[in-house]
Design an enzyme around this catalytic site. Structure first.
Site, PDB file in Angstrom:
ATOM      1  N   LYS A  54      29.498  63.440  -2.344  1.00 59.68           N
ATOM      2  CA  LYS A  54      28.532  62.594  -3.047  1.00 59.68           C
ATOM      3  C   LYS A  54      27.111  63.008  -2.698  1.00 59.68           C
ATOM      4  CE  LYS A  54      31.646  58.651  -3.293  1.00 59.68           C
ATOM      5  NZ  LYS A  54      32.197  57.482  -2.606  1.00 59.68           N
ATOM      6  N   GLN A  98      31.005  53.017   1.487  1.00 61.52           N
ATOM      7  CA  GLN A  98      32.309  53.655   1.283  1.00 61.52           C
ATOM      8  C   GLN A  98      33.436  52.739   1.764  1.00 61.52           C
ATOM      9  OE1 GLN A  98      32.767  56.599  -0.300  1.00 61.52           O
ATOM     10  NE2 GLN A  98      34.984  56.518  -0.026  1.00 61.52           N
ATOM     11  N   ASP A 121      28.383  51.053  -7.413  1.00 60.70           N
ATOM     12  CA  ASP A 121      29.844  50.995  -7.524  1.00 60.70           C
ATOM     13  C   ASP A 121      30.280  49.956  -8.552  1.00 60.70           C
ATOM     14  OD1 ASP A 121      31.423  52.736  -5.987  1.00 60.70           O
ATOM     15  OD2 ASP A 121      30.946  51.664  -4.128  1.00 60.70           O
TER      16      ASP A 121
HETATM   17  N1  GUN Z   1      36.737  54.516  -1.735  1.00 61.26           N
HETATM   18  C1  GUN Z   1      37.548  55.086  -2.655  1.00 61.26           C
HETATM   19  N2  GUN Z   1      36.999  55.031  -3.875  1.00 61.26           N
HETATM   20  C2  GUN Z   1      35.805  54.419  -3.734  1.00 61.26           C
HETATM   21  C3  GUN Z   1      34.755  54.093  -4.634  1.00 61.26           C
HETATM   22  O1  GUN Z   1      34.820  54.337  -5.846  1.00 61.26           O
HETATM   23  N3  GUN Z   1      33.675  53.475  -4.086  1.00 61.26           N
HETATM   24  C4  GUN Z   1      33.597  53.189  -2.766  1.00 61.26           C
HETATM   25  N4  GUN Z   1      32.507  52.569  -2.331  1.00 61.26           N
HETATM   26  N5  GUN Z   1      34.547  53.479  -1.908  1.00 61.26           N
HETATM   27  C5  GUN Z   1      35.637  54.104  -2.382  1.00 61.26           C
END
Ligand code: GUN
Length: 297
Positions: A54, A98, A121
């Site tokens: 990311k 996350q 998100d």
């Molecule tokens: N962990 C796995 N997928 C995601 C996601 O799309 N967003 C976040 N914040 N954590 C994750």
């Protein structure tokens, strides 16, 4: 019949190019650089890989990337204090914590402490409610990526029968809302659904998001249906090697479907591309500027 392959990797590349072009214009015309903060608590190896990816892609599209790596035993108060600081930081337009978080932290509480406008998100309860009522919101990245690919392939989705297999808050439920927003007739199926095969066979669009390797065989798929495979499952092959597979059995499904997303190279790359798109969208909204076209729901 062999299905068309919906190339998510290539599509994600075009999304990133659009984001980068818009970011460059924002800098030149408005002297604004969108900023994304990613918070990782603990050292879960899979999460570390995602967070690194990311950050890298955020920088590659010209945006500011900030990573906060916190100890696995960080207290809830300390995490909330960091989020409060990021909520009040004008150079940060998107905040992502996350998941999963270590067990001692209340995920709902943490997510709902993020400013809804910075919730890239789309997990904050306000954004969930806005999406559910058809109002402008931040939309979860994976379902947004699926929607973009479906719109690109079909043009209009109006009137199509869509079956979403899986009812998670992250994928299944928001996916269903997005498809409904595009005037599909939507069924949310799950592990308790009666006659699941029959339900799936009626679908023009199948979105599989259950997290069970190769659960959906070709015999469940209606001829010519479009199949979006959200699953990313690591399985061991007969020769002992590890392999990534989706929630649908690609070999048999691609014999019947009209179009299918592969795993890897389908939905996966679109998720991070949509995170970049959401960060740009959040930045534009925060500054009262026009939103990027084709990058929102
Ligand atoms: N962990 C796995 N997928 C995601 C996601 O799309 N967003 C976040 N914040 N954590 C994750």
């Amino acid at each position: 019949m062999t299905a068309n392959i919906i190339d998510g990797k290539a599509f994600a590349g075009t999304v990133r190019e659009k984001v980068a072009a818009h970011v460059a214009r924002l800098k030149e015309e408005n002297n604004i650089t969108p900023g994304l903060a990613v918070v990782l608590v603990g050292e879960d190896p899979a999460s570390q890989v995602y967070v690194r990816s990311k950050g890298k892609q955020t920088v590659e599209t010209g945006m500011k990337s900030v990573e906060h790596k916190l100890d696995v035993d960080t207290s809830e108060a300390d995490l909330l204090a960091l989020i409060d600081q990021l909520n009040n930081d004008e150079t940060i337009h998107g905040i992502l914590v996350q998941l999963p978080l270590p067990k001692h932290l209340n995920e709902d509480l943490v997510i709902n402490s993020i400013s809804p406008a910075k919730d890239v998100d789309g997990f904050h309860i306000s954004n969930v409610g806005l999406l559910g009522t058809g109002q402008k919101s931040m939309v979860p990245c994976t379902p947004l990526g699926c929607l973009m690919m479906l719109r690109d392939y079909h043009g209009s989705l109006s009137g199509l029968n869509a079956v979403v297999i899986g009812r998670s808050n992250i994928v299944g439920k928001p996916m269903a809302q997005l498809l409904l927003g595009d005037s599909c007739t939507v069924t949310i199926a799950h592990s308790r659904t009666k006659d699941l095969e029959e339900v799936v066979r009626r679908a023009d669009i199948v979105v599989a998001a259950v997290g069970r390797p190769e659960m959906v065989p070709g015999s469940w798929i209606g001829k010519g249906a479009t199949v979006i495979d959200v699953g990313i499952n690591r399985i061991e092959k007969e020769d002992g090697k590890m392999k990534l597979v989706g929630d649908v059995d690609f070999a048999s499904v691609s014999e019947v479907a009209g179009a299918i997303t592969p795993v890897p190279g389908g939905v996966g790359p679109m998720t991070i591309a949509c995170l970049l798109a959401n960060t740009l969208t959040a930045c534009c909204r925060a500054n009262g500027l026009q939103e990027p076209e084709g990058l929102t729901a």
